[in-house]
Design an enzyme around this catalytic site. Structure first.
Site, mmCIF file in Angstrom:
data_model
loop_
_atom_site.group_PDB
_atom_site.id
_atom_site.type_symbol
_atom_site.label_atom_id
_atom_site.label_comp_id
_atom_site.label_asym_id
_atom_site.label_seq_id
_atom_site.Cartn_x
_atom_site.Cartn_y
_atom_site.Cartn_z
ATOM 1 N N HIS A 1 0.435 -3.457 45.940
ATOM 2 C CA HIS A 1 1.186 -4.712 45.831
ATOM 3 C C HIS A 1 0.728 -5.684 46.903
ATOM 4 C CE1 HIS A 1 4.518 -7.458 45.090
ATOM 5 N NE2 HIS A 1 4.622 -7.566 46.405
ATOM 6 N N ASP B 1 16.932 -6.707 40.202
ATOM 7 C CA ASP B 1 16.022 -7.581 40.942
ATOM 8 C C ASP B 1 15.858 -8.915 40.237
ATOM 9 O OD1 ASP B 1 13.991 -8.124 43.051
ATOM 10 O OD2 ASP B 1 12.661 -8.188 41.327
ATOM 11 N N ARG C 1 18.927 -15.685 44.566
ATOM 12 C CA ARG C 1 18.388 -15.987 45.900
ATOM 13 C C ARG C 1 17.597 -17.287 45.889
ATOM 14 N NH1 ARG C 1 14.754 -11.226 46.808
ATOM 15 N NH2 ARG C 1 14.121 -12.356 48.689
ATOM 16 N N SER D 1 13.314 -6.105 47.181
ATOM 17 C CA SER D 1 12.815 -6.645 45.916
ATOM 18 C C SER D 1 11.466 -6.036 45.578
ATOM 19 C CB SER D 1 12.710 -8.170 46.009
ATOM 20 O OG SER D 1 12.131 -8.713 44.842
ATOM 21 N N LYS E 1 10.776 -2.431 42.680
ATOM 22 C CA LYS E 1 9.877 -2.480 41.521
ATOM 23 C C LYS E 1 8.799 -1.407 41.618
ATOM 24 C CE LYS E 1 9.615 -6.933 42.220
ATOM 25 N NZ LYS E 1 9.481 -8.388 42.226
#
Length: 435
Positions: free
Chosen positions: A82, A161, A168, A183, A187
């Site tokens: 990520h 999320d 948010r 967050s 995932k």
């Protein structure tokens, strides 16, 4: 249990229990807790923070708010990667094939671009026929057979999320380390991988501008991974200039293919190799970084990595011939040279503005519902530390619609600071944080 009690407790700076956090996530997802109460709790978290245990409990509650992918039927360790978002960051298209070519399994769930940062899914969809919406069963089949697959977030995965991020975004609570970390990691955990390699960006093109803040975020995410029993490593990398030389969807796929063909080196290849090496290490394929780099070079030189990319593309409905013929990618109608107004060294690049210039050409989106043009973008001719003469090409703009062209050129030129003195070289890798 009442949500008002949780709000008051966190407002006083007291930690929330796992039971309280699960109550909140479950209630918000099923609609029994309204937006205004959830927003109040988020703001209390923003001001008072969460400790590692709370952040991990929040992450796990979010991860299990919907389906969780089961990849246990795939032999070996499944790894995910990520990036926290940047400009010209096409490392996934290099890292995943390299790792797969070395015997690893890469199961990656990705997102779309928003604002000045590019999205992996948008880039993949510039490949003719490629589908990112294939379902978890097909995803697992492709990872098992090809060694790699990249998909979009299934609507049944991590619904908490989706709802929380949207809230948010409109309540000024995006920039909190615990909320960012939960967050991201929720995932990754829901995707079913055993190991996670995080590329945490820092600099003027990243969400975290200061290296110290990026390190803090990296440490929190690694700690969450550890507590959630996932092998996790974070690499803090520079985003004070675009990572590669291309900005735009098909252009970034082209650059990644050319790296795998051995045509490009530079920061993009170095960052990709560093990430891929760590993925091999957390996958128990290599013990040391030096050994991993050797395997990766062989995978690139032999063409195995390029073949792996072609295999994934084919299995997800795309045209695998793009790896040998980049003209099959979407092509812009015009190429317009953007030239320097002065001579000197490029001492600074406001990376965010480069991304915004590409967005203005149609390569990105300001709102989630905006459509993008996969063919357009920017190919950089000069980067940080390079010397440029007045009238020399700074970049090549790939253009279909000239509506915002002049403004895009103005924004792009404003990103470049050109001075007489040669600047110090920017670091690429700041630090590596592991368990």
């Amino acid at each position: 249990m009442l949500v008002t009690e949780l709000i008051d407790k966190k407002k006083q700076g007291e930690p929330l229990s796992a039971e309280e956090i699960n109550f909140f996530i479950k209630g918000y997802v099923n609609g029994t807790i309204p937006d205004y109460q959830a927003a109040a709790l988020l703001m209390a978290v923003w001001f008072k923070g969460m400790d590692y245990r709370e952040t991990t409990d929040l992450t796990l509650a979010m991860a299990h708010s919907g389906d969780v992918a089961d990849l246990s039927g795939i032999p070996g360790i499944k790894a995910d990667k990520h990036s926290t978002g940047g400009v010209s960051d096409g490392t996934t298209f290099i890292v995943a094939p390299l790792v797969a070519a070395c015997g690893g399994k890469v199961a990656k769930m990705s997102g779309r671009g928003l604002g000045h940062t590019g999205g992996t899914l948008d880039k993949l969809e510039s490949i003719p026929g490629f589908s990112v919406n294939i379902g978890i069963k097909k995803f697992a089949e492709i990872v098992s057979e090809a060694g790699l697959s990249v998909i979009g977030q299934d609507k049944e995965l991590v619904p908490a999320d989706k709802k929380l991020y949207a809230l948010r975004d409109v309540t000024g609570t995006v920039d909190n380390i615990s909320l960012i970390a939960s967050s991201v990691m929720s995932k990754k955990i829901a995707c079913g991988s055993d190991a996670i390699v995080l590329d945490v960006k820092t600099g003027n093109g990243a969400f975290m501008k200061k290296a110290g803040d990026s390190v803090k975020l990296a440490k929190v995410m690694v700690e969450i991974g550890k507590l959630a029993k996932r092998r996790t490593v974070a690499i803090v990398t520079d985003m004070n200039q675009p990572l590669g030389v291309s900005v735009g969807n098909a252009l970034e796929v082209r650059e990644a293919i050319e790296v795998l063909q051995g045509k490009h080196g530079g920061n993009l290849k170095e960052a990709a190799f560093t990430l891929a090496a760590r993925m091999l290490m957390v996958s128990d394929i290599c013990d040391a970084e030096s050994d991993a780099f050797g395997k990766l070079e062989e995978a690139l030189k032999s063409g195995k990595a390029l073949s792996k990319l072609a295999k994934m593309i084919e299995m997800q409905g795309g045209n695998p011939d793009v790896v040998s013929d980049i003209s099959l990618l979407p092509q812009a109608a015009k190429k317009i040279a953007v030239k320097s107004d002065k001579s000197g060294y490029i001492t600074e690049i406001e990376t965010k503005n480069v991304g915004i210039a590409a967005l203005m050409l149609g390569a990105g989106r300001e709102k989630k519902e905006d459509e993008i043009d996969p063919a357009v973008g920017i190919w950089l001719g000069k980067k940080h530390g390079d010397y440029v003469k007045r009238g020399e090409e700074l970049a090549l703009f790939y253009v279909n619609n000239e509506k915002n062209l002049e403004d895009a050129i103005s924004v792009f030129k404003s990103a470049y600071k050109i001075e007489d003195k040669e600047p110090d070289e920017l670091p690429l890798i700041y630090t590596v944080i592991s368990e």
